[in-house]
Each structure stands twice: as C-alpha cells, then as structure tokens.
Design an enzyme around this catalytic site. Structure first.
Site, PDB file in Angstrom:
ATOM      1  CB  CYS A  84      21.865  23.007  35.058  1.00 24.12           C
ATOM      2  SG  CYS A  84      22.068  23.309  33.313  1.00 24.12           S
ATOM      3  CE  LYS A 126       8.935   6.479   6.769  1.00 21.31           C
ATOM      4  NZ  LYS A 126       9.396   7.267   7.867  1.00 21.31           N
ATOM      5  CG  ASP A 142       3.777  12.471   5.004  1.00 28.97           C
ATOM      6  OD1 ASP A 142       3.679  12.092   6.181  1.00 28.97           O
ATOM      7  OD2 ASP A 142       4.683  13.204   4.592  1.00 28.97           O
ATOM      8  CD  GLU A 202      -2.449  -1.208   2.766  1.00 32.43           C
ATOM      9  OE1 GLU A 202      -2.589  -0.167   3.444  1.00 32.43           O
ATOM     10  OE2 GLU A 202      -2.742  -2.338   3.168  1.00 32.43           O
ATOM     11  CB  CYS A 213      26.790  23.719  31.293  1.00 32.68           C
ATOM     12  SG  CYS A 213      25.021  23.916  31.061  1.00 32.68           S
ATOM     13  CB  CYS A 272      25.354  20.162  32.304  1.00 36.38           C
ATOM     14  SG  CYS A 272      25.286  21.256  33.731  1.00 36.38           S
ATOM     15  CE1 TYR A 274      -3.453   2.415   8.864  1.00 41.07           C
ATOM     16  CE2 TYR A 274      -3.474   4.446   7.608  1.00 41.07           C
ATOM     17  CZ  TYR A 274      -3.252   3.774   8.792  1.00 41.07           C
ATOM     18  OH  TYR A 274      -2.853   4.455   9.893  1.00 41.07           O
ATOM     19  CE  LYS A 298       4.911   5.214   7.102  1.00 40.85           C
ATOM     20  NZ  LYS A 298       4.968   6.603   7.535  1.00 40.85           N
ATOM     21  CB  CYS A 318      24.650  26.340  34.772  1.00 37.99           C
ATOM     22  SG  CYS A 318      25.332  24.685  34.667  1.00 37.99           S
TER      23      CYS A 318
HETATM   24  P1  AMP Z   1       5.512   6.010  11.489  1.00 37.82           P
HETATM   25  O1  AMP Z   1       4.704   7.128  12.074  1.00 37.82           O
HETATM   26  O2  AMP Z   1       6.573   6.477  10.533  1.00 37.82           O
HETATM   27  O3  AMP Z   1       5.971   5.026  12.495  1.00 37.82           O
HETATM   28  O4  AMP Z   1       4.529   5.222  10.541  1.00 37.82           O
HETATM   29  C1  AMP Z   1       3.335   4.723  11.020  1.00 37.82           C
HETATM   30  C2  AMP Z   1       2.205   5.526  10.467  1.00 37.82           C
HETATM   31  O5  AMP Z   1       2.097   5.413   9.071  1.00 37.82           O
HETATM   32  C3  AMP Z   1       0.890   5.019  10.967  1.00 37.82           C
HETATM   33  O6  AMP Z   1       0.578   5.535  12.213  1.00 37.82           O
HETATM   34  C4  AMP Z   1      -0.052   5.523   9.912  1.00 37.82           C
HETATM   35  O7  AMP Z   1      -0.600   6.743  10.332  1.00 37.82           O
HETATM   36  C5  AMP Z   1       0.799   5.818   8.703  1.00 37.82           C
HETATM   37  N1  AMP Z   1       0.338   5.165   7.480  1.00 37.82           N
HETATM   38  C6  AMP Z   1       0.166   5.787   6.295  1.00 37.82           C
HETATM   39  N2  AMP Z   1      -0.256   4.956   5.363  1.00 37.82           N
HETATM   40  C7  AMP Z   1      -0.381   3.736   5.927  1.00 37.82           C
HETATM   41  C8  AMP Z   1      -0.786   2.450   5.452  1.00 37.82           C
HETATM   42  N3  AMP Z   1      -1.139   2.240   4.181  1.00 37.82           N
HETATM   43  N4  AMP Z   1      -0.793   1.435   6.339  1.00 37.82           N
HETATM   44  C9  AMP Z   1      -0.413   1.627   7.621  1.00 37.82           C
HETATM   45  N5  AMP Z   1      -0.025   2.813   8.124  1.00 37.82           N
HETATM   46  C10 AMP Z   1       0.000   3.870   7.293  1.00 37.82           C
HETATM   47 ZN    ZN Z   2      24.309  23.268  33.133  1.00 40.07          ZN
END
Ligand code: AMP
Ligand code: ZN
Length: 664
Positions: free
Chosen positions: A426, A308, A114, A110, A402, A420, A221, A112, A405
């Site tokens: 601090c 990725k 964003d 699938e 530091c 530190c 999904y 991913k 401090c």
């Molecule tokens: P990460 O936040 O990088 O760990 O990735 C996990 C997140 O990817 C999940 O919480 C989903 O919100 C997102 N995500 C987007 N597309 C998908 C998909 N097709 N299947 C599962 N998760 C997905």
């Molecule tokens: Zn400090």
C-alpha cells in the site's frame, strides 16, 4: 573626543532610543533624528572597521544570509503546556498541586501570546544565540534573523546574570500584519494567512534583511539558568524588564484560583484590544522552589497551565468525506468543507478521526456543520445542525476497502481506527514509513525531505527504509528538483544517520505503539536488537510501563520475515542496533525495582541529575509518596507534609550523601 568614544556613545544612544521606542512604546526623538544618528554611526563604522561590534544597532537591518540553520540542543528542554478550558479544570489542577506542595500557593497569570517560541541565550550581557523551539529538545539557530527584531536587546541594561537563557514568543502585531498584506496584494502577491504562521515563517527566512523589514516583536516570559538571584516567576519577569526585555504589563500575581479566573474573564474580552493575538492565559506557580518541587511530566511542567479562550465557531456545509491512509495503515476520515473564514484562516478541511466519531455525530454529506478551532491547527467538527438537514439525506457508510490499494480494511477489537493490512503493497504506508524513518525525532536525515521520499518510492528506488543506504548519487540525480549538490547532501545525510543512537533507531523503524519514550525504555532494557527480537510478549510486559498492547505489537513486528530481513540489512549497512559502550558503562541495575521520590534542595547534584542517576541505574522516579515508594531522597527544605506522609507509611528517608554512597 576619540573616534572610538564617539562610536561607543552613538551606539549607546541609539540603543536607548531603540529601547524607548520598541520596548517601552515611548519614543523620545522622531524617526528623522534617529535616522541621522544611525547614518552617522554607519559612516564612522565603515571608516573604522577596527571597532566592529556584532551587536551594533547598525546591524539591525540584517544582511547575513543563512543557508542551513544549525541544530542546537536546548540547555533546558522547551516544554509544551497542559491545557484547561474551565474553572473546574483549574480547580483540579490546584488539587494536584496541593498534594505536592505544603501551604499557600501563589500564581502568576500571563497572557498566552500566539506566535513562535524562541529561546535566547545571553552571556556577559550580550545576545549569544537565538534558537527556535523545534521539537522542544533541539531547535534551529536563527540568531541572524532575531537580531533584526528591535525589541530584542543585543546589549543588556543594568545588572544582569553572567549567563542565562530567556524564553519568549515572536509575534507579529495585527496592524503590521495587515500592512504587510496590503503591500503584498498591491504587488500582486498572495496574502499571508495569519500573524502566527507568518511570524514563525519569518524566523526561517534565509535572508535576514527580509526579516528586518517585518514588524516582528519579541515578548518574553521565562528566565532559566543558575544563580539568577530571583525566587519567583514574578521577580524574574521584573528582572527581565530591568535588563531591557519587553515583558507585557498584563502579568499579574494572585493568590487563589478564583482570582486566576477573574483574570481569565477580564482578558477574554480585553484581549481584542491588544495589538497582537493571544489565544489564552498561562498560569504559573509563582514560587520557583515550588516549581522545582512540582517538576515536569514527560510533556509539560506541572507548575504551569494554559487556559484556552473559548474557540470561535462557524457553520458551513460538508461537501464530501475522503479517507487518508497513514504510515501504519490507519485510516483517517477527513471532512471536505465549503471554505469558510474562522479565527483568521480559511478552513476547508476538518478531521473526523474515525468511524465512531462519524457515527456519533451522525454526520452526512450535505449537512450543515459547526466547526471550531482552538489552538490546534486542524479544526474540529462539533455538531451537525439537524434543522438544516436535506430531506433526502443518506446515512454515511464507512468505507470497507482501502482507498489507495483496494484491500479490505480490518478493525482490531478495542481500537477506534480501521486499518489497511496491506503492509508491503500500500503506497502511502510504504512512503509513510520511510518518511517517519528519516524524520527529525527519528533518524533526522538531513538533505532528504518528505516529497523526495515519495519520488524515491514512486521511481522504484526505495521500497523500504533500508534501501536508502544503497542509494547512489547517480541514481538520485535524475529525480525532480535534484542537482549535484542536493544529491550529495542526500547521500551524506543517509551516511550520517549511521551514527544515530540505538534508541532512536528503534523509534525510527516504526513499530506500532512504540513512540519515543517506549523506544528509550526498550533500548535501555534490552540493550541490543537481538535481545529485543527474541523477547516474548510476557517478557516484554515485565518491562516497566510496557503493557500488552505494546508487547504484542513488538512481537508482531519481529514475527514478520520482511521486517527481520530489513533489520538484518540495516545491521549490515552499519546502523546502530545496540546501545553504545559508553552509555552502557553509565548504566547499572543497582536500583532495580525501587521507587524513589526526590524532594527538597540538594547540594552536590541537582534534582534533575539525581533523577537521571536513579533512572540510569534501573530505579524509578515518582512524584508523590505512596505505599509503593521505596525511599524518599530528602534534601534541604523538604515539605513537612511529605515528611509526615513518609513517616506514616514507613518509607525511609535518604540524605543526598546516603544515596550517592549507594551508587558508589
Ligand atoms: P502549546 O504549544 O499549546 O503546548 O503551548 C506552549 C507554548 O505557549 C510555549 O511553547 C510558548 O511558546 C507559548 N506561550 C505563549 N505565551 C506564553 C507564556 N506567557 N508563558 C509560557 N508559554 C507561553
Ligand atoms: Zn491500502
């Protein structure tokens, strides 16, 4: 025709048009016709409030205002995903799967998406609630806002399970995002940074009619629940589509990692033509029974993997390096860069991690550097462009004191970071510890935020988290941006934290290396703070999964007079410093020292429950059979290779009933 029927028909009709337009991207009537029908329905509903329906298409325009979002615990945790970046990574993943699964494995690929993850709960075909991912265990209820997103069905179509959760991603398509920004700029407002942050920010807007104006979409999904009538991920996507959800067509069923890789390569290019942003591919083991066999690590499912896409890179100039002090006193060097556009955001800073990293990159002020941004929020410096290094360039000298401090920094052997050591003097450490204490996963103190903590510390009211419990309304009222109501909320939030369970208190007090999981382990083992305070390092190391590093850190924490005093004060204020009697009653040591592997399908209790029972009774759960395994609890459909392995190693099998008998 009765008014009731007329209203119902109009609702059905408008729902269908919404579905065609927003889910199928295939409008049947034009906007004008739609608006006329919607108006007619609105008028009828106004005249006949007795036929009110909270899921009517007229309510898509929003209006409800939420001041405080309720916290809701997810029926099933919303996990993160493990990441992979190459064909080798994927093959390694397959090797790990094959160790636990017999025979052929199919995968669903699938995209991913964003955006911001969301969990929707449906009951009897109606949207009951929508909850953000939050920390994965619990999130915020944002139902009123989600109802304004037209591709989220309020009423399901066809046949549907009585009750289930469906998970997906709220995204803001790029066109809609650009249009929003044009309008903002025209109004003299600042443009939004990127679609993802705008989408997730939208979910937490208080006024749902503002959300309704944003062209958000919901892409689904994952279905979870009991008796869904599906056996695979692919089938569940199809079922979701039939019920009226928007499930992108890209999803593909394949039967080899090579085919997965083809999918990845195809979409690495083709994704630029999609209406919304994607940052990779998610690959899932198709068979739900296999998924169940594979289970989860503490962070992510073993049956899914994110791939990725290669991150975008740019080059820019390093202007200065600054140093941040964290709550534990750890120093993090930060690169301040000449601002540059990267993957839709302006990058000005990047983490340099520690002195070794600076040494390794040999990074110097005025260098030209390559910056990369993957899925993570903080960009990374990959390398220095040596050909552009100025002739007078000077090697970077790591700081010795530091920046806050002036105390001389220390570096413990074997650790990458400098610290530190000025624990009590601090400022960022003091503020950081209190901020950690009140944070969501720790004491979750509502009505108190990170900035207020800084103010409290600066004004001298708080120099340690125990001081929070003595605060009065009159003391906090004069602080910046405080009013009577917010002051009352703060005091009430602090009071409510006295109910937080011991294991979370143990996490909250901020012992170095004691994260959530370790805190749970320690709480379970020692049961109260006194026992833990008395424990020696050797004693601690005997606790499962506690190593030298943690053991020493715990001993160190409790060897400080100040910390002992603080704990004493917490106790006096009524903070939970022992496991509750109720929890204690459910825990025994019966299975101490025994390692279990759970495999197959069970009748009386679910696999998750079985695992919990093992752990509550002092046993350990492992995912694969080895010489260390004491017993395999074998359910129906246990894989033949597992059986073989158990036999070979002489590990005994227990049936579900055998196991339940032991615990009786
Ligand atoms: P990460 O936040 O990088 O760990 O990735 C996990 C997140 O990817 C999940 O919480 C989903 O919100 C997102 N995500 C987007 N597309 C998908 C998909 N097709 N299947 C599962 N998760 C997905
Ligand atoms: Zn400090």
């Amino acid at each position: 025709m009765s008014v009731k029927k007329q209203i119902q028909d109009l609702r059905d009709e408008l729902r269908e048009h919404n579905y065609n337009y927003y889910v199928l991207d295939n409008a049947i009537i034009n906007d004008y016709e739609f608006d006329v029908k919607l108006k007619t329905l609105q008028e009828l509903e106004e005249k006949h409030p007795e036929y009110f329906d909270e899921n009517s298409p007229t309510l898509r325009v929003g209006g409800a205002v939420t001041k405080n979002f309720n916290t809701v615990v997810h029926a099933q945790r919303m996990y993160s995903l493990d990441n992979s970046y190459s064909l080798e990574d994927l093959k390694d993943w397959e090797t790990r799967i094959k160790k636990l699964i017999d025979g052929e494995v199919e995968y669903v690929c699938e995209l991913k998406y964003d955006g911001a993850s969301i969990s929707l709960t449906y009951e009897n075909g109606k949207l009951l609630r929508a909850v953000t991912r939050g920390d994965g265990v619990q999130g915020d209820e944002v139902t009123a806002n989600i109802k304004t997103i037209k591709s989220v069905p309020l009423q399901l179509k066809g046949e549907y399970p009585l009750k289930f959760d469906i998970r997906g991603e709220i995204v803001l398509p790029i066109d809609g995002f650009n249009k929003m920004n044009e309008e903002r700029l025209a109004n003299g407002e600042e443009a939004y940074r990127n679609p993802r942050n705008t989408a997730s920010g939208s979910l937490k807007l208080q006024d749902s009619s503002e959300v309704a104006k944003r062209p958000l979409e919901c892409l689904l999904y994952n279905l979870t629940g009991n008796n869904l009538g599906v056996n695979s991920q692919f089938e569940s996507l199809e079922l979701a589509r039939k019920m009226g959800f928007k499930v992108p067509k890209a999803a593909k069923l394949v039967n080899s990692i090579d085919a997965v890789f083809e999918f990845v390569n195809y979409w690495d290019k083709a994704r630029h033509d999609l209406p919304y942003e994607t940052d990779g591919v998610v690959i899932k083991v198709n068979n739900l029974f296999h998924q169940d066999e594979l289970g989860f690590t503490s962070k992510a499912p073993r049956w899914a993997m994110a791939y990725k896409f290669k991150a975008e890179q740019v080059s820019t100039k390093l202007n200065t390096i600054s140093y941040q002090v964290g709550r534990t006193g750890a120093i993090t060097p930060v690169a301040n860069l000449e601002p540059v556009e990267l993957a839709g955001t302006t990058v000005k800073r990047a983490s340099l991690h520690n002195a070794d990293q600076i040494e390794k990159l040999d990074i110097r002020i005025n260098d030209t550097v390559f910056v990369e941004k993957g899925g993570e929020i903080i960009p990374k410096i990959i390398a220095v462009n040596l050909s552009q290094r100025p002739l007078d360039s000077q090697k970077t000298e790591y700081i010795k004191h530091c920046p806050e401090c002036e105390t001389a920094l220390v570096r413990i052997e074997g650790e990458a970071k400098h610290y530190c050591p000025n624990y009590n003097g601090c400022n960022p450490q003091i503020v950081g510890r209190v901020q950690h204490y009140i944070s969501r996963k720790a004491m979750d103190i509502e009505g108190l935020g990170g900035e207020t903590v800084s103010l409290l510390v600066d004004s001298g009211l708080v120099s340690n988290y125990a001081d929070l419990y003595r605060l009065t309304k009159d003391q906090v009222m004069p602080l910046e941006r405080m009013a009577e109501k917010s002051a009352e909320n703060l005091i009430a939030g602090v009071e409510a934290s006295k109910k937080i369970a011991f294991e979370r208190v143990l996490f909250a007090v901020g012992i170095r290396f004691v994260g959530e999981t370790v805190a749970k382990k320690l709480a379970k083992h020692y049961k109260n703070i006194n026992a833990l305070m008395m424990a020696s390092a050797e004693d601690l190391e005997k606790v499962d999964e506690i190593g030298v590093r943690i053991a020493e850190s715990v001993v160190d924490f409790f060897s400080s007079e100040e910390n002992i005093e603080t704990i004493k004060r917490l106790k006096e204020f009524g903070v939970q410093l022992e496991i509750s009697a109720e929890k204690l009653a459910n825990q025994t040591d019966k299975l101490k020292g025994q390692v279990f592997v759970v495999s197959g399908v069970f009748e009386k209790v679910s696999r998750t429950e079985l695992k919990k029972m093992i752990e509550d009774n002092g046993g350990k759960v492992s995912s694969s059979i080895s010489a260390k395994t004491s017993f395999v609890i074998a359910g129906d459909k246990m894989g033949p290779s597992k059986k073989e392995k158990a036999d070979k190693l002489g590990v005994s099998l227990l049936s579900e009933d055998d196991f339940l008998d032991i615990l009786k």
